[in-house]
Structures are given as structure tokens and as C-alpha cells.
Design a protein around this motif. Structure first.
Motif, PDB file in Angstrom:
ATOM      1  N   ARG A   3     -26.657 -45.736  21.521  1.00  0.00           N
ATOM      2  CA  ARG A   3     -27.455 -44.796  20.738  1.00  0.00           C
ATOM      3  C   ARG A   3     -27.828 -43.588  21.585  1.00  0.00           C
ATOM      4  O   ARG A   3     -28.837 -42.947  21.358  1.00  0.00           O
ATOM      5  CB  ARG A   3     -28.736 -45.478  20.236  1.00  0.00           C
ATOM      6  N   SER A   6     -26.123 -39.474  19.071  1.00  0.00           N
ATOM      7  CA  SER A   6     -25.595 -39.927  17.793  1.00  0.00           C
ATOM      8  C   SER A   6     -24.939 -38.797  17.028  1.00  0.00           C
ATOM      9  O   SER A   6     -25.480 -37.714  16.906  1.00  0.00           O
ATOM     10  CB  SER A   6     -26.717 -40.533  16.944  1.00  0.00           C
ATOM     11  N   ARG A  14     -30.871 -46.200  10.815  1.00  0.00           N
ATOM     12  CA  ARG A  14     -30.814 -46.388  12.264  1.00  0.00           C
ATOM     13  C   ARG A  14     -31.708 -47.575  12.634  1.00  0.00           C
ATOM     14  O   ARG A  14     -32.723 -47.828  12.010  1.00  0.00           O
ATOM     15  CB  ARG A  14     -31.287 -45.130  12.987  1.00  0.00           C
TER      16      ARG A  14
END
Length: 275
Positions: A3, A6, A14
Motif C-alpha cells: 500500500r 496506490s 481500502r
């Protein structure tokens, strides 16, 4: 899955709070109701591709695997141990697991995985921007080496470059879209031997930029357009509608797949072009 940077659009839910914890208990608790299952489908594929890679370029030595966006080492656990994804859900969501400290869980997990290690286990290198997650996977013995680096934001370290040079197979189940062709280009630029790539990518993303990057390094990518692998349930109608729209934009038909309530992935397998 990483992450760090992104590239995923805002309509996809998310789960940042579960991807870089000191251990994977929250990860499995959160994803269990959503029936996250893509590592289950990848298990047999990665084992088969590893065997084919060893046979195609056999030197008698084990083939080193680099698992991209490795998170807590789940693909390594399924590749190298007599375990299923269902076993891992049960292991980490059990009441007894919730009572342990992180240190106690790591001690227990070292024994858990060591007792289930396959005789043909392959060396696995883990790469993910999530430092705590890869640290856990290394601590319990799922990874032989771990690198908390974000190749979307910068070049690989010298240590990672050396690790990739030993790699024969790159695997990924949940990272495409969070990492792009930039990461694949960086990894293949470190290769010192024939590298195969086996990637599951959500149908909401176009794989063409990655395919082109791999082609620039001499790899030919194949995929069966008739085969889709369920990934997880949508978190709600907003995510469902967004996924359907993105699937259409990516050139796929969502009817019976995304329209039925789940993300689906395609498998892309890249091999060196025949000489």
C-alpha cells in the motif's frame, strides 16, 4: 499486498488498517466475512509453475521465488507447507490466537510452520512496502529474505537487486493496480537468469502496461480469457457498481462474474520468448 503508492481508484474499498500490522490476525478477521480466496486458487498454480520452471532451466538447485506484494507471507505459507487457506483462516481467527501477544504468536507460528514444511520447499524472497508485515513473515520462517521497499517510488536497493538476480519465478496475487509496470520493469532489470512471472490481476485493471514492460525484457505473456478466478465479495453496492464499470473499461464482460457480487481475477503467465 503493498500500500505504499496506490494507483487504485477511489471506488475500491481500502483496508489500509490491516496490511501493516505486527501479525496477520486482523487481516484474516477482516477478510474472512468477505471470503477472500485468491491465494487458494494461486496455490496449485504457483506450485505447478515452480515445477515447470525448475524443469525448463534445471541446474539441480532449487528455484528461488520472489513473491511481490507478499504481505504476511501467505503465498509462501501455501507454497511451501502442507496447509490450505482455510487452515490459515482457522489458525488466525481462533479464540486462542486472540489471547496471545505478538511475541507469543510468533513463537507459536515458528513451530506451526516448521511442523508443516514440505520437503520440496523453495526459497522465497518477500517484497512489500509494508514493513511490519514482511517482518512478521521473516520472523516466523515463511520468508528466507524480506524487503520492505516501494519500487513505485524509487529504485531497488543493492541488497534487493542481488536477491532478484537469484530469482527464477516472480509471483503476485493481490498487487497489480497497487504496483504498476514500473515495479515489474525495475525487477526484471535486476534479473541475471531466466525469470518467469505468474500474476493474478483483478479484471478491473488493464494488464497491458505490465505485459508491455515484461515484453521489453523478452517475456511473452499468455492468459486464458475464458478463465476467471473469484477474489472476494464486494463490501457493498458502491464498490460493486464501481468494479463493474472498471471491468467494462478494462475490456471484460462482468455478467455472471462481477455482476454476481465478487471481484474476479485473471491469471497472466509470462515466460522467456523462444529463441
Amino acid at each position: 499486498m503493498s500500500r505504499g503508492t496506490s494507483h487504485v481508484s477511489a471506488g475500491k474499498t481500502r483496508f489500509d488498517e490491516i496490511y501493516d500490522e505486527p501479525d496477520p490476525r486482523a487481516y484474516f478477521r477482516r477478510l474472512a466475512p468477505l471470503e477472500y480466496e485468491i491465494p487458494h486458487h494461486a496455490q496449485a498454480v504457483f506450485r505447478r509453475d515452480l515445477a515447470h520452471r525448475a524443469a525448463a532451466h534445471g541446474s539441480g538447485e532449487p528455484v528461488t521465488v520472489l513473491d511481490l506484494c507478499c504481505s504476511y507471507g501467505i503465498n509462501a505459507a501455501l507454497l511451501n507447507h502442507h496447509l490450505t487457506l482455510a487452515d490459515l483462516y482457522a489458525h488466525y481467527t481462533a479464540p486462542r490466537a486472540q489471547e496471545l501477544s505478538v511475541a507469543e504468536l510468533i513463537v507459536r507460528d515458528r513451530r506451526f510452520y516448521a511442523a508443516r514444511r514440505r520437503a520440496d520447499a523453495a526459497p522465497v524472497i518477500g517484497l512489500d512496502a509494508a514493513r511490519h508485515a514482511v517482518g512478521y513473515a521473516l520472523a516466523v520462517g515463511l520468508l528466507d529474505e524480506a524487503y520492505a521497499e516501494n519500487l513505485e517510488a524509487g529504485p531497488p536497493s543493492e541488497q534487493l537487486r542481488a536477491a532478484v538476480a537469484r530469482t527464477g519465478l516472480i509471483t503476485v496475487t493481490g498487487g497489480v493496480g497497487y504496483v504498476t509496470s514500473r515495479t515489474f520493469d525495475a525487477l526484471l532489470g535486476c534479473a541475471a537468469r531466466p525469470v518467469w512471472v505468474s500474476a493474478f490481476a483483478l479484471r478491473t485493471f488493464s494488464y497491458e502496461p505490465v505485459r508491455a514492460a515484461l515484453a521489453a525484457h523478452g517475456l511473452v505473456t499468455e492468459s486464458d480469457p475464458s478463465r476467471a478466478y473469484p477474489q472476494r465479495l464486494f463490501t457493498g453496492p458502491v464498490e460493486r457498481d464501481h468494479a463493474i464499470a472498471q471491468t467494462v473499461l478494462a475490456g471484460h464482460d462482468p455478467i455472471g462474474l462481477e455482476s454476481a457480487g465478487r471481484y474476479h481475477a485473471r491469471l497472466y503467465q509470462s515466460r522467456p520468448a523462444p529463441r
